[in-house]
Write a protein that holds these residues in place. Sequence first.
Motif, short mmCIF file in Angstrom:
data_model
loop_
_atom_site.label_atom_id
_atom_site.label_comp_id
_atom_site.label_asym_id
_atom_site.label_seq_id
_atom_site.Cartn_x
_atom_site.Cartn_y
_atom_site.Cartn_z
N MET A 1 -3.16 18.37 4.32
CA MET A 1 -2.56 17.07 4.60
C MET A 1 -1.82 17.13 5.94
O MET A 1 -1.08 18.05 6.21
N ASN A 2 -2.06 16.12 6.76
CA ASN A 2 -1.46 16.09 8.08
C ASN A 2 -0.12 15.37 8.13
O ASN A 2 0.63 15.54 9.09
N PHE A 3 0.15 14.55 7.12
CA PHE A 3 1.43 13.85 7.08
C PHE A 3 1.80 13.52 5.65
O PHE A 3 0.97 13.57 4.75
N LYS A 4 3.06 13.21 5.47
CA LYS A 4 3.61 12.90 4.15
C LYS A 4 4.22 11.51 4.23
O LYS A 4 4.89 11.18 5.21
N ILE A 5 3.99 10.71 3.20
CA ILE A 5 4.48 9.33 3.20
C ILE A 5 5.36 9.13 1.97
O ILE A 5 4.94 9.42 0.85
N ASP A 6 6.59 8.66 2.20
CA ASP A 6 7.53 8.40 1.12
C ASP A 6 8.05 6.98 1.24
O ASP A 6 8.61 6.61 2.27
N LYS A 7 7.89 6.22 0.17
CA LYS A 7 8.45 4.87 0.12
C LYS A 7 9.91 5.00 -0.24
O LYS A 7 10.27 5.58 -1.25
N LYS A 8 10.76 4.51 0.63
CA LYS A 8 12.21 4.57 0.40
C LYS A 8 12.71 3.15 0.13
O LYS A 8 11.94 2.21 0.08
N ASP A 9 14.01 3.02 -0.02
CA ASP A 9 14.61 1.71 -0.27
C ASP A 9 14.65 0.90 1.02
O ASP A 9 15.49 1.13 1.87
N GLY A 10 13.69 0.00 1.19
CA GLY A 10 13.68 -0.87 2.35
C GLY A 10 12.82 -0.42 3.51
O GLY A 10 12.66 -1.13 4.48
N TYR A 11 12.27 0.80 3.44
CA TYR A 11 11.42 1.29 4.52
C TYR A 11 10.50 2.39 4.00
O TYR A 11 10.66 2.89 2.89
N THR A 12 9.52 2.74 4.82
CA THR A 12 8.61 3.84 4.49
C THR A 12 8.82 4.96 5.52
O THR A 12 8.82 4.71 6.72
N LEU A 13 9.00 6.18 5.02
CA LEU A 13 9.16 7.36 5.86
C LEU A 13 7.80 8.04 6.00
O LEU A 13 7.18 8.39 4.99
N VAL A 14 7.34 8.21 7.23
CA VAL A 14 6.10 8.91 7.52
C VAL A 14 6.46 10.18 8.28
O VAL A 14 7.04 10.10 9.37
N GLN A 15 6.16 11.33 7.69
CA GLN A 15 6.47 12.61 8.32
C GLN A 15 5.18 13.28 8.77
O GLN A 15 4.30 13.54 7.95
N VAL A 16 5.06 13.53 10.06
CA VAL A 16 3.92 14.27 10.59
C VAL A 16 4.18 15.74 10.30
O VAL A 16 5.25 16.26 10.62
#
Length: 119
Positions: A1-16
């Motif tokens: 996996m090249n990145f991780k995606i987390d749905k947070k409260d009010g935004y989405t965090l995309v980590q490369v």
Amino acid sequence: MNFKIDKKDGYTLVQVLKDKLDTHIAPALKSELVLISGNGEKNILLDLTPCTYCDSSGLSAILVANRLCKNANGTFVLYGLQPAVERLVSISQLDSVLNIAFNMDEAVSTMKAQIELNK
């Protein structure tokens, strides 16, 4: 996996998760960003902490995220820029266009402040 995606409260965090944001992973990142936006998310936080290298396709993915958020009246915040990536962003004069934070805490604060302004 090249990145991780987390749905947070009010935004989405995309980590490369790779050290290079280049032609090998930038197209997949763009696709993922379009999907996130298509699902109604308008606030995206992009973490580039592990990235020590970025090329024009990586910059293009960053700009796609920024444009998607702007078009949806949302907020895009970029953080974790390593020196070489920060230099590329600066040379490209994108530091005057993008919301850039030094670390996650600052990025989250910026995101939450912008979300409040956009209400």
